[in-house]
Design an enzyme around this catalytic site. Structure first.
Site, PDB file in Angstrom:
ATOM      1  N   LYS A 126       1.115 -15.698   0.938  1.00 51.50           N
ATOM      2  CA  LYS A 126       0.413 -15.075  -0.186  1.00 51.50           C
ATOM      3  C   LYS A 126       1.394 -14.461  -1.157  1.00 51.50           C
ATOM      4  CE  LYS A 126      -1.167 -10.848   0.088  1.00 51.50           C
ATOM      5  NZ  LYS A 126      -0.636 -10.146  -1.117  1.00 51.50           N
TER       6      LYS A 126
ATOM      7  N   CYS B  81      -3.486  -2.788  -2.577  1.00 45.40           N
ATOM      8  CA  CYS B  81      -3.825  -1.988  -1.414  1.00 45.40           C
ATOM      9  C   CYS B  81      -3.503  -0.519  -1.655  1.00 45.40           C
ATOM     10  CB  CYS B  81      -3.039  -2.478  -0.183  1.00 45.40           C
ATOM     11  SG  CYS B  81      -3.431  -4.168   0.288  1.00 45.40           S
TER      12      CYS B  81
ATOM     13  N   ARG C 163       3.251   3.045  -5.880  1.00 41.05           N
ATOM     14  CA  ARG C 163       3.728   1.744  -6.341  1.00 41.05           C
ATOM     15  C   ARG C 163       3.831   1.694  -7.864  1.00 41.05           C
ATOM     16  NH1 ARG C 163       0.340  -2.682  -2.887  1.00 41.05           N
ATOM     17  NH2 ARG C 163       2.297  -3.818  -2.947  1.00 41.05           N
TER      18      ARG C 163
ATOM     19  N   ASP D  91       5.433  -4.738   5.944  1.00 42.84           N
ATOM     20  CA  ASP D  91       4.172  -5.378   6.319  1.00 42.84           C
ATOM     21  C   ASP D  91       4.148  -5.830   7.778  1.00 42.84           C
ATOM     22  OD1 ASP D  91       2.977  -5.056   3.836  1.00 42.84           O
ATOM     23  OD2 ASP D  91       3.778  -6.919   3.054  1.00 42.84           O
TER      24      ASP D  91
END
Length: 483
Positions: free
Chosen positions: A37, A132, A137, A320
């Protein structure tokens, strides 16, 4: 997206499905990792740099891809699915350089479109990014780099307006090796006048994959050993065909599932060179792997024991990978420490794990390793995981994409049945999670949420109605511009 359609494709804001997962069953068999992704979505954006057709294979049928295709269609891209996982994109003209505010807060892809749109039409209006809920960020690095290249930027409440008479090469030193900022600068630099040097750049496999695609398109990009990327701008880029890398996050997720359940799972498409740091920690924990002709096989070699992990930029331990690892650590003997250095607020998901029986203590200190940029800033960015602790199945609600598979993993380990809601977040990034888990023996039953519309075939992979057509070719309907 069907023919003559220009509808905005936004991710679902409610679930279609909830999952009921029975625990205590070792997983066995093989499963294929999808295209990454974090690579595919950026490759889709890169196709805007040329008016010629580009073809991507191994494209996962997930909600996040559908959203990006919706954005591209709105800008003027013709999208044609050639088969289940192969898509051809052609953007002969940019028909509208203002991306709908409906995409504001959806994900972080729109901000990456600034460079390509500036090269094609000299201006763009882009909604501010989202994604998310795992930290602030910010996009400061992105905007500062583009300003240095000659872009005029006006920041508004929900969008950014950019324009230029022509981007020019420059030397940008990133304060932090941000993946998104590196990608943004690459997409802006490949057609800028002159040479661009990006110092302290991110070098993740997905960024190298983007560079390989740009190179096939005609770009001149060199990656040097000291986190420096040098881009010599070219006037035009051409179409290309590319197979994205497999998803190393999905690979690690299924690896963790194999070890946690005491099973043995081959992940087709797994590449050792993309997983070296993960594999070292998996081995210290008690897991093991074998390289196969098709990928890698993962299994438990001995009783699990505690370890210390610190997330970092590549080639460090990927942030992640942290969530499934924490679930593994709940089954390991001793006290493990996990120090998160990439995002300041990424342990919120552990509260529901604690309700299942996990013993996880959060700290604002930099535990188990060197200090990081979150030191003395009151962020709970370290976790102490004590184990082994039996987990009990409960009702869980997924708060974000990567926490999603951690909850699935916890349910697979737990005694009894867990019900998982918030599955729309998981389906943003994992293709056909139910089908893949069932194929290796997991007890997973999807139930349609009351009031939700039944999805078309394959919708458990996160596919939306609007982009499920195999050969849809959206029409261009507004305006025109030079390539």
């Amino acid at each position: 997206m069907g023919a003559n359609s220009t509808a905005v494709t936004a991710p679902a804001n409610s679930d279609r499905w909830l999952y009921r997962i029975g625990g205590g069953v070792p997983l066995h068999g093989s499963v294929e990792a999808s295209g990454a992704k974090n690579s595919v979505t950026k490759l889709l954006v890169a196709t805007l740099l040329t008016p010629q057709p580009c073809t991507l294979t191994r494209v996962p049928r997930i909600a996040e891809v559908d959203v990006v295709l919706g954005m591209l269609t709105e800008l003027g891209t013709e999208v044609q699915w050639l088969d289940e996982h192969t898509v051809r994109l052609t953007t002969e003209r940019i028909v509208d350089a203002s991306l709908s505010e409906a995409y504001s807060g959806v994900n972080r892809i729109p901000i990456l479109m600034m460079g390509p749109l500036l090269h094609r039409v000299g201006e763009a209006v882009i909604p501010l990014p989202g994604g998310c809920r795992i930290g602030k960020r910010p996009v400061d690095f992105h905007l500062a780099g583009l300003r240095a290249m000659g872009a005029e930027i006006v920041e508004q409440v929900r969008s950014v307006q950019v324009k230029t008479l022509g981007l020019r090469g420059t030397h940008v030193t990133l304060p932090f090796p941000s993946v998104g900022a590196t990608e943004n600068l690459l997409l802006a630099a490949v057609r800028a006048q002159g040479t661009t040097v990006i110092s302290n750049a991110a070098t993740e496999p997905e960024i190298i994959d983007l560079i390989l695609f740009l190179q096939q398109m005609g770009a001149l990009v060199a990656v040097e050993a000291d986190r420096t990327i040098v881009v010599q701008g070219v006037e035009r880029l051409r179409g290309a065909t590319h197979a994205p890398v497999h998803d190393r996050i999905e690979v690690a997720s299924f690896a963790a599932a194999a070890v946690a359940t005491g099973g043995r799972v081959e992940v087709i498409g797994a590449r050792q060179e993309h997983l070296m740091t993960f594999l070292n920690h998996l081995r210290r924990l008690g897991g093991e792997f074998e390289v196969t002709p098709r990928g890698m096989t993962f299994f438990r070699a001995r009783p699990l024991t505690a370890t210390h992990v610190q997330t970092d930029v590549h080639p460090g331990f990927m942030t992640d990978w942290q969530q499934p690892l924490v679930v593994l650590l709940t089954q390991a003997q001793g006290a493990s420490v996990v120090h998160e250095t990439i995002y300041e607020d990424r342990f919120g998901y552990t509260r529901q794990l604690a309700e299942m029986g996990a013993e996880i203590a959060l700290s604002t200190l930099c535990l188990g390793g060197k200090g990081c940029r979150f030191a003395s800033r009151d962020f709970e960015h370290s976790a102490v995981v004590s184990g082994p602790t039996p987990l009990t199945g409960i009702d869980l609600t997924i708060p974000d994409l990567r926490a999603g598979f951690a909850y699935v993993l916890a349910a697979l380990v737990a005694d009894g049945t867990s019900t998982i809601r918030g599955t729309r977040f998981l389906e943003r990034g994992y293709e056909d999670p139910v089908g893949k888990l069932r194929s290796i023996g997991a007890l997973v039953e999807p139930d349609l949420v009351p009031g939700a519309s039944p999805a078309p075939a394959g919708a458990q992979s996160g596919r939306s109605d609007e982009v499920s057509a195999r050969t849809g070719t959206p029409a261009r309907v507004r305006g025109s511009s030079a390539p």
